[in-house]
Design a protein around this motif. Sequence first.
Motif, PDB file in Angstrom:
ATOM      1  N   LEU A 188       0.810  -1.218   0.000  1.00 60.57           N
ATOM      2  CA  LEU A 188       0.000   0.000   0.000  1.00 60.57           C
ATOM      3  C   LEU A 188       0.844   1.271   0.000  1.00 60.57           C
ATOM      4  N   ILE A 189       2.169   1.122   0.204  1.00 57.40           N
ATOM      5  CA  ILE A 189       3.014   2.298   0.370  1.00 57.40           C
ATOM      6  C   ILE A 189       3.011   3.167  -0.881  1.00 57.40           C
ATOM      7  N   GLY A 190       2.837   2.519  -2.044  1.00 58.83           N
ATOM      8  CA  GLY A 190       2.828   3.286  -3.277  1.00 58.83           C
ATOM      9  C   GLY A 190       1.638   4.212  -3.414  1.00 58.83           C
ATOM     10  N   PHE A 191       0.585   3.977  -2.602  1.00 65.80           N
ATOM     11  CA  PHE A 191      -0.604   4.814  -2.694  1.00 65.80           C
ATOM     12  C   PHE A 191      -0.520   6.044  -1.804  1.00 65.80           C
ATOM     13  N   ILE A 192       0.568   6.158  -1.027  1.00 67.04           N
ATOM     14  CA  ILE A 192       0.704   7.329  -0.164  1.00 67.04           C
ATOM     15  C   ILE A 192       0.868   8.583  -1.018  1.00 67.04           C
ATOM     16  N   LYS A 193       1.600   8.461  -2.129  1.00 68.91           N
ATOM     17  CA  LYS A 193       1.749   9.576  -3.048  1.00 68.91           C
ATOM     18  C   LYS A 193       0.856   9.332  -4.261  1.00 68.91           C
ATOM     19  N   ASN A 194       0.020  10.284  -4.573  1.00 66.53           N
ATOM     20  CA  ASN A 194      -0.904  10.164  -5.685  1.00 66.53           C
ATOM     21  C   ASN A 194      -0.126  10.214  -7.003  1.00 66.53           C
ATOM     22  N   PRO A 195      -0.120   9.119  -7.787  1.00 67.65           N
ATOM     23  CA  PRO A 195       0.666   9.124  -9.027  1.00 67.65           C
ATOM     24  C   PRO A 195       0.104  10.052 -10.091  1.00 67.65           C
ATOM     25  N   HIS A 196      -1.132  10.517  -9.919  1.00 66.42           N
ATOM     26  CA  HIS A 196      -1.751  11.380 -10.917  1.00 66.42           C
ATOM     27  C   HIS A 196      -1.889  12.818 -10.441  1.00 66.42           C
ATOM     28  N   LYS A 197      -1.217  13.129  -9.330  1.00 68.45           N
ATOM     29  CA  LYS A 197      -1.307  14.486  -8.804  1.00 68.45           C
ATOM     30  C   LYS A 197      -0.815  15.513  -9.821  1.00 68.45           C
ATOM     31  N   ASP A 198       0.260  15.193 -10.528  1.00 71.28           N
ATOM     32  CA  ASP A 198       0.839  16.107 -11.518  1.00 71.28           C
ATOM     33  C   ASP A 198       0.741  15.511 -12.917  1.00 71.28           C
ATOM     34  N   SER A 199      -0.391  14.875 -13.222  1.00 67.52           N
ATOM     35  CA  SER A 199      -0.516  14.149 -14.484  1.00 67.52           C
ATOM     36  C   SER A 199      -0.412  15.051 -15.703  1.00 67.52           C
ATOM     37  N   GLY A 200      -0.680  16.325 -15.555  1.00 65.21           N
ATOM     38  CA  GLY A 200      -0.585  17.233 -16.688  1.00 65.21           C
ATOM     39  C   GLY A 200       0.793  17.806 -16.903  1.00 65.21           C
ATOM     40  N   THR A 201       1.723  17.504 -16.013  1.00 64.50           N
ATOM     41  CA  THR A 201       3.086  18.026 -16.116  1.00 64.50           C
ATOM     42  C   THR A 201       4.052  16.896 -16.441  1.00 64.50           C
ATOM     43  N   LYS A 202       5.339  17.261 -16.581  1.00 66.38           N
ATOM     44  CA  LYS A 202       6.347  16.239 -16.884  1.00 66.38           C
ATOM     45  C   LYS A 202       6.594  15.297 -15.720  1.00 66.38           C
ATOM     46  N   ASP A 203       6.033  15.595 -14.546  1.00 69.26           N
ATOM     47  CA  ASP A 203       6.210  14.733 -13.382  1.00 69.26           C
ATOM     48  C   ASP A 203       5.108  13.698 -13.248  1.00 69.26           C
ATOM     49  N   GLY A 204       4.148  13.665 -14.165  1.00 62.70           N
ATOM     50  CA  GLY A 204       3.067  12.694 -14.116  1.00 62.70           C
ATOM     51  C   GLY A 204       3.410  11.398 -14.826  1.00 62.70           C
ATOM     52  N   LEU A 205       2.579  10.376 -14.629  1.00 61.50           N
ATOM     53  CA  LEU A 205       2.819   9.083 -15.252  1.00 61.50           C
ATOM     54  C   LEU A 205       2.701   9.136 -16.775  1.00 61.50           C
ATOM     55  N   TYR A 206       1.932  10.082 -17.268  1.00 58.41           N
ATOM     56  CA  TYR A 206       1.688  10.137 -18.702  1.00 58.41           C
ATOM     57  C   TYR A 206       2.746  10.950 -19.455  1.00 58.41           C
ATOM     58  N   HIS A 207       3.680  11.566 -18.738  1.00 58.94           N
ATOM     59  CA  HIS A 207       4.678  12.412 -19.392  1.00 58.94           C
ATOM     60  C   HIS A 207       6.066  12.099 -18.856  1.00 58.94           C
ATOM     61  N   THR A 208       7.074  12.633 -19.529  1.00 59.40           N
ATOM     62  CA  THR A 208       8.467  12.436 -19.144  1.00 59.40           C
ATOM     63  C   THR A 208       9.176  13.785 -19.127  1.00 59.40           C
ATOM     64  N   GLY A 209      10.467  13.740 -18.894  1.00 58.71           N
ATOM     65  CA  GLY A 209      11.256  14.961 -18.896  1.00 58.71           C
ATOM     66  C   GLY A 209      11.397  15.604 -20.261  1.00 58.71           C
ATOM     67  N   TRP A 210      10.880  14.950 -21.300  1.00 54.67           N
ATOM     68  CA  TRP A 210      10.919  15.514 -22.647  1.00 54.67           C
ATOM     69  C   TRP A 210       9.752  16.455 -22.914  1.00 54.67           C
ATOM     70  N   LYS A 211       8.834  16.551 -21.980  1.00 52.19           N
ATOM     71  CA  LYS A 211       7.675  17.429 -22.179  1.00 52.19           C
ATOM     72  C   LYS A 211       8.086  18.897 -22.107  1.00 52.19           C
ATOM     73  N   GLN A 212       7.595  19.706 -23.039  1.00 47.00           N
ATOM     74  CA  GLN A 212       7.863  21.136 -23.015  1.00 47.00           C
ATOM     75  C   GLN A 212       7.117  21.776 -21.854  1.00 47.00           C
ATOM     76  N   GLU A 213       7.849  22.563 -21.064  1.00 50.28           N
ATOM     77  CA  GLU A 213       7.236  23.197 -19.898  1.00 50.28           C
ATOM     78  C   GLU A 213       6.560  24.513 -20.241  1.00 50.28           C
ATOM     79  N   LYS A 214       6.878  25.041 -21.400  1.00 47.91           N
ATOM     80  CA  LYS A 214       6.224  26.271 -21.860  1.00 47.91           C
ATOM     81  C   LYS A 214       6.192  26.267 -23.388  1.00 47.91           C
ATOM     82  N   PRO A 215       5.224  26.923 -23.988  1.00 51.32           N
ATOM     83  CA  PRO A 215       5.090  26.902 -25.445  1.00 51.32           C
ATOM     84  C   PRO A 215       6.352  27.394 -26.145  1.00 51.32           C
ATOM     85  N   GLY A 216       6.742  26.701 -27.200  1.00 49.51           N
ATOM     86  CA  GLY A 216       7.899  27.092 -27.982  1.00 49.51           C
ATOM     87  C   GLY A 216       9.236  26.704 -27.395  1.00 49.51           C
TER      88      GLY A 216
END
Length: 382
Positions: A188-216
């Motif tokens: 259950l320890i993995g549920f202490i931190k919400n994996p989708h808390k930052d899902s829209g940013t590069k820190d979410g499960l759906y993104h990586t460090g290759w995500k652009q943090e600002k347009p352009g």
Amino acid sequence: MSSGNDQQLPTEAELAEMDRDQLVALGGKLDGVELAEYPDPWPVKGTRAEKRAERTIALWFTLAGVAGLAFLIAMIWWPWQYAPPTESSQHFWYQLYTPMLGITLGVAILAFAVGILLYTKKFIPHEVAVQQRDDNMGAGSDELHRQTFAAHLADAGNRSTVARRSAIKRGAGFGVGMLGLGTAILPLIGFIKNPHKDSGTKDGLYHTGWKQEKPGEKVFLRRYTGNPHEVVLVRPEDLDAGSMETVFPFRESERDDEHALLVAVKRADNPVMLIRLRPQDAEKVVKRKGQEDFNYGDFYAYTKICSHVGCPTSLYEQRTNRILCPCHQSQFDALQYAKPVFGPATRALAQLPITLDPETGYLMAKHDFIEPVGPGFWERKS
């Protein structure tokens, strides 16, 4: 009614009226057991040696409980987030996270095992018995044998005197409780931190460090030279045909940020395999639907995180154009959008869309992966 040994067997009514001692005696007689020796571990009760043995065993069980509690505390509250070496204090405690988990859990299990061994040695009667056994003509144990066997087990527990040794029972209960709690909390320890808390940013499960943090924003392909603070970008002429190199994301805004530069090469989902196909092989490429423009000429970039269980797919076979994962031998065809062709992996490796920056001449990512990298999770749709 009599057995094969012509022993008179009790009726069901007589069997129900027998106490444990009578059942033990009857079971031994029926099973052909002869007790050659059945010594009491402590014929003289209440001696200093007996109390000392009891306290020693209770101490081991208590130590197991304390170590189990320390394991829970370390697992939940110990600083686990990465801290760079430049932050000496935080980095020191971060480095101890995994060793602390191993040490506390190991001590808990070892102490509990020592307590059990000592209790068996000091308080369980070490009888010497001779027994002739049969399988009841293939029919297995009947009710009579089951009851007498249960009586033997209960008698062994009674003779071990565990019922009246409260210190040992409390210590063992504490140790078992902490280990059991750790076993329950671990998944259950993995549920202490919400994996989708930052899902829209590069820190979410759906993104990586290759995500652009600002347009352009331009995210370049960076080589790793062994020095995490050195920035060496990749030009097309840097790779020979048929070669592969691992690259990481780089933003110009991070050039003087030592922490960000270090995180870029340490983050688990950042590594990408940049492959330059040979001209004759590039002509055979089958592209994935919707990803026809993800390559730049003969250059193709795929995540290095295996879609099976997340191991690094760190091997590239030039002759066959196969990407290999050394953990479980999954193989991916670089000429067919890195789809799996052997092994347990079932999904193609995620492809990073790349292009050439016309201003600098360096290779860069067009945008982040369009699907999560690595192994599956519940909410994953691909």
